[in-house]
Design a protein around this motif. Structure first.
Motif, PDB file in Angstrom:
ATOM      1  N   LYS B  44       0.831  -1.212   0.000  1.00  0.00           N
ATOM      2  CA  LYS B  44       0.000   0.000   0.000  1.00  0.00           C
ATOM      3  C   LYS B  44       0.864   1.259   0.000  1.00  0.00           C
ATOM      4  CE  LYS B  44      -2.038  -1.256   3.830  1.00  0.00           C
ATOM      5  NZ  LYS B  44      -1.344  -2.510   4.135  1.00  0.00           N
ATOM      6  N   SER B  45       1.884   1.279   0.872  1.00  0.00           N
ATOM      7  CA  SER B  45       2.762   2.462   0.917  1.00  0.00           C
ATOM      8  C   SER B  45       3.539   2.598  -0.388  1.00  0.00           C
ATOM      9  CB  SER B  45       3.737   2.364   2.090  1.00  0.00           C
ATOM     10  OG  SER B  45       3.028   2.342   3.295  1.00  0.00           O
ATOM     11  N   SER B  46       4.012   1.466  -0.909  1.00  0.00           N
ATOM     12  CA  SER B  46       4.749   1.513  -2.169  1.00  0.00           C
ATOM     13  C   SER B  46       3.870   2.082  -3.270  1.00  0.00           C
ATOM     14  CB  SER B  46       5.211   0.116  -2.582  1.00  0.00           C
ATOM     15  OG  SER B  46       5.896  -0.497  -1.526  1.00  0.00           O
ATOM     16  N   LEU B 156      -3.051   9.785   1.278  1.00  0.00           N
ATOM     17  CA  LEU B 156      -2.861   9.698   2.729  1.00  0.00           C
ATOM     18  C   LEU B 156      -2.460   8.283   3.114  1.00  0.00           C
ATOM     19  CD1 LEU B 156      -6.112  11.373   2.636  1.00  0.00           C
ATOM     20  CD2 LEU B 156      -4.679  12.347   4.409  1.00  0.00           C
ATOM     21  N   ASP B 157      -1.294   8.132   3.742  1.00  0.00           N
ATOM     22  CA  ASP B 157      -0.793   6.809   4.102  1.00  0.00           C
ATOM     23  C   ASP B 157      -0.992   6.567   5.594  1.00  0.00           C
ATOM     24  OD1 ASP B 157       0.376   4.381   4.184  1.00  0.00           O
ATOM     25  OD2 ASP B 157       2.339   5.018   3.437  1.00  0.00           O
ATOM     26  N   GLU B 158      -2.047   5.863   5.927  1.00  0.00           N
ATOM     27  CA  GLU B 158      -2.416   5.600   7.319  1.00  0.00           C
ATOM     28  C   GLU B 158      -2.277   6.841   8.188  1.00  0.00           C
ATOM     29  OE1 GLU B 158      -1.113   1.971   9.096  1.00  0.00           O
ATOM     30  OE2 GLU B 158      -0.505   1.161   7.162  1.00  0.00           O
ATOM     31  N   PRO B 159      -2.948   7.912   7.803  1.00  0.00           N
ATOM     32  CA  PRO B 159      -2.713   9.196   8.480  1.00  0.00           C
ATOM     33  C   PRO B 159      -3.196   9.215   9.920  1.00  0.00           C
ATOM     34  CG  PRO B 159      -4.608   9.367   7.034  1.00  0.00           C
ATOM     35  CD  PRO B 159      -3.994   8.017   6.776  1.00  0.00           C
TER      36      PRO B 159
HETATM   37 MG   LIG Z   1       2.625   1.202   4.738  1.00  0.00          MG
END
Ligand SMILES: [Mg+2]
Ligand SMILES: Nc1ncnc2c1ncn2[C@@H]1O[C@H](COP(=O)(O)OP(=O)(O)OP(=O)(O)O)[C@@H](O)[C@H]1O
Lengths: 252, 268
Positions: B44-46, B156-159
């Motif tokens: 997901k982050s990638s 938004l990455d797990e904000p």
């Molecule tokens: Mg991540």
């Protein structure tokens, strides 16, 4: 300031006074002859004479000039080199590594070479000062850059900062507190290297005056110089640089 | 608006070449609020990093309004879990950071920043230093900073992952407000199925192999109730899919490890 800092400066004064008292008592008891350990009064006299005659002023001026030129040059070289080493991996593997080794050589060890290359001259001292002072600065900058949270760089880039802007708006401000700390360390190195270098050259300067005192067996002069060196070192380090450090701290 | 076709990301890990996203496809329309769910490590982050332009060694096509994404740009703003605010700047300077190249007048820049600070209810803290405000407020600053550049898409990455329950709920409401008021296109990565159900207009679920296993539109108006029939139904569906995959994986793992035992266990 606060009550606490008032109190701690009080203890500091008491501590210094007791040291002075100890010195005074040892002299009074005549444990060592005067020519080995002059009394506080003798040293005070020497200092008074030196300043009233004006004999110390050229020495102070020359030494300050030397150390400032050397220090500023070192800081510019050191910071730029630090930035360059952090930017280019090849540099970091080569130059970066050898800096740490270079740092372990004390300044006096450079004196023979410096005298040979530059003669018994001002340039020899400058060489030693620069050589001593640029390393902590460069290492400090490298380390500070390594410690920037990568997310800050990413955030900066996605907000429109690339290349030069990235340095100006992210990297430099981010490393500023650590940069000031390395400037402080560099200063301490520069100051020591200056005195060490000056012991070996002619002309006027604090180191030379100290060396002259030694050759005349005038220990009052030697101690008077040591005191001046200590006071200047202290003022620069603990007052000037500390203020700077506090004012650039991100969290204060 | 955002069109992703046959995405693959190859990288070296422990000397092996690994591949993420086996031909991942996704298209995002303007104004969607997409929540991406998936197990830890599924990419997901990638994925967000690719969209932000930090990772350009992917293959396939990733187009924003027909333009290939190869480097960071203020058209795509990102918010991280750990805020990544600039500690040497105060709140409003952080928010106006990205406007520097766009608005040359300092005063106007601050005016624009104030508008976004209003949106996240932080105007009275505009002169505060970053370390003086709470984590929840810091994340609101980060969101305002990202919105202030008026990006086409907000990533938004797990904000809300690092926040306490109360701040998290607060910020969820802020995000709903932002989405409804600004019609902002949002791509939101989260670990929480309930959070996704509360916020998203569309939920995309990935599995461990970073394949898209679920892609659902949510019709219910905001603000939503967690026990709304649609939410209940979709929650079951998502849990089912995630569990199934999990079960299948553990079975596979079990099969592998038991066969492994037979071969390598010296006690046999
Ligand atoms: Mg991540
Ligand atoms: N450039 C890279 N080099 C090495 N490994 C990488 C690279 N990019 C991604 N990975 C690996 O790909 C996998 C996916 O990572 P990613 O951080 O995207 O997962 P995630 O879904 O965000 O996980 P989490 O939910 O824990 O945040 C991880 O195993 C990560 O180590």
């Amino acid at each position: 300031m606060t009550e606490q800092s008032g109190k701690s400066s009080q203890t500091r004064v008491i501590f210094l006074l007791s040291l002075l008292l100890l010195w005074y008592v040892i002299c009074k008891l005549e444990i060592y002859p005067n020519y080995l350990l002059p009394s506080p009064a003798m040293v005070l006299n020497t200092l008074k004479r030196g300043f009233l005659d004006g004999a110390y002023f050229p020495a102070l001026f020359q030494s300050s000039k030397r150390v400032l030129i050397g220090y500023l040059t070192a800081v510019v070289i050191g910071s730029l080199l630090g930035l360059a080493i952090s930017r280019f991996k090849q540099l970091s593997n080569t130059v970066g590594e050898s800096l740490t080794a270079l740092q372990s050589i004390p300044s006096v060890a450079w004196v023979p070479l410096a005298l040979l290359w530059f003669g018994i001259s001002e340039s020899a001292v400058l060489f030693i000062v620069i050589l001593e002072a640029f390393i902590p600065c460069s290492l400090g900058v490298q380390n500070a850059i390594k410690n920037i949270p990568p997310k800050l760089i990413l955030a900066g880039r996605s907000l429109g900062c690339e290349s030069f802007d990235l340095y100006k708006r992210i990297i430099i401000p981010a490393i500023l507190p650590q940069l000031i700390s390395s400037l402080r360390l560099s200063w301490a190195f520069a100051w020591r290297a200056l005195i060490a270098g000056e012991l070996f050259i002619n002309g006027s300067g604090l180191g030379q005056t100290l060396e002259l005192g030694r050759s005349l067996s005038d220990m009052s002069e030697v101690i008077a110089m040591m005191l001046i060196i200590a006071v200047i070192g202290y003022v620069a380090d603990n007052i000037l640089f500390r203020k700077l450090e506090e004012s650039t701290n991100h969290y204060s | 608006m955002l069109k992703i076709d046959k995405l693959n990301l190859k990288f070296k890990a422990n000397g092996f070449i690994k591949n993420l996203f086996n031909d991942f496809d996704l298209s995002v329309d303007k104004g969607e609020f997409i929540c991406i769910l998936g197990p830890s490590g599924c990419g997901k982050s990638s994925f967000l990093n690719i969209l932000a332009g930090f990772e350009k060694n992917y293959t396939g096509s990733v187009l924003l309004n027909g333009e290939k994404i190869l480097k960071p740009d203020i058209k795509r703003a990102i918010v991280f879990q750990d805020y990544a605010l600039f500690p040497w700047l105060n709140v409003i300077e952080n928010v106006s950071f990205g406007l520097k190249n766009r608005i040359s007048n300092h005063q106007e820049r601050f005016m624009q920043a104030i508008r976004y600070l209003e949106l996240v209810d932080l105007v009275e803290h505009s002169r505060a230093r970053i370390h003086e405000i709470s984590g929840g407020m810091q994340q609101r600053v980060a969101i305002a900073r990202a919105l202030a550049v008026q990006p086409e898409i907000l990533l938004l990455d797990e904000p809300l992952g690092a926040l306490d329950d109360w701040s998290r709920r607060n910020l969820q409401n802020e995000l709903i407000k932002i989405w409804t008021e600004l019609k902002q296109t949002i791509l939101f990565v989260t670990h929480s199925v309930d959070e996704a159900l509360l916020l998203a207009s569309r939920i995309v679920v990935m599995n461990v192999n970073s394949e898209k296993v679920l892609d659902i539109q949510l019709k219910t108006e905001h603000p939503r109730k967690i026990d709304h029939p649609e939410s209940v139904k979709i929650r079951l569906l998502i849990k089912d899919v995630l569990n199934q995959k999990l079960k299948k994986n553990t079975q596979e793992n079990a099969a592998q490890s038991s066969s492994g035992d037979n071969i390598f266990d010296p006690s046999i």
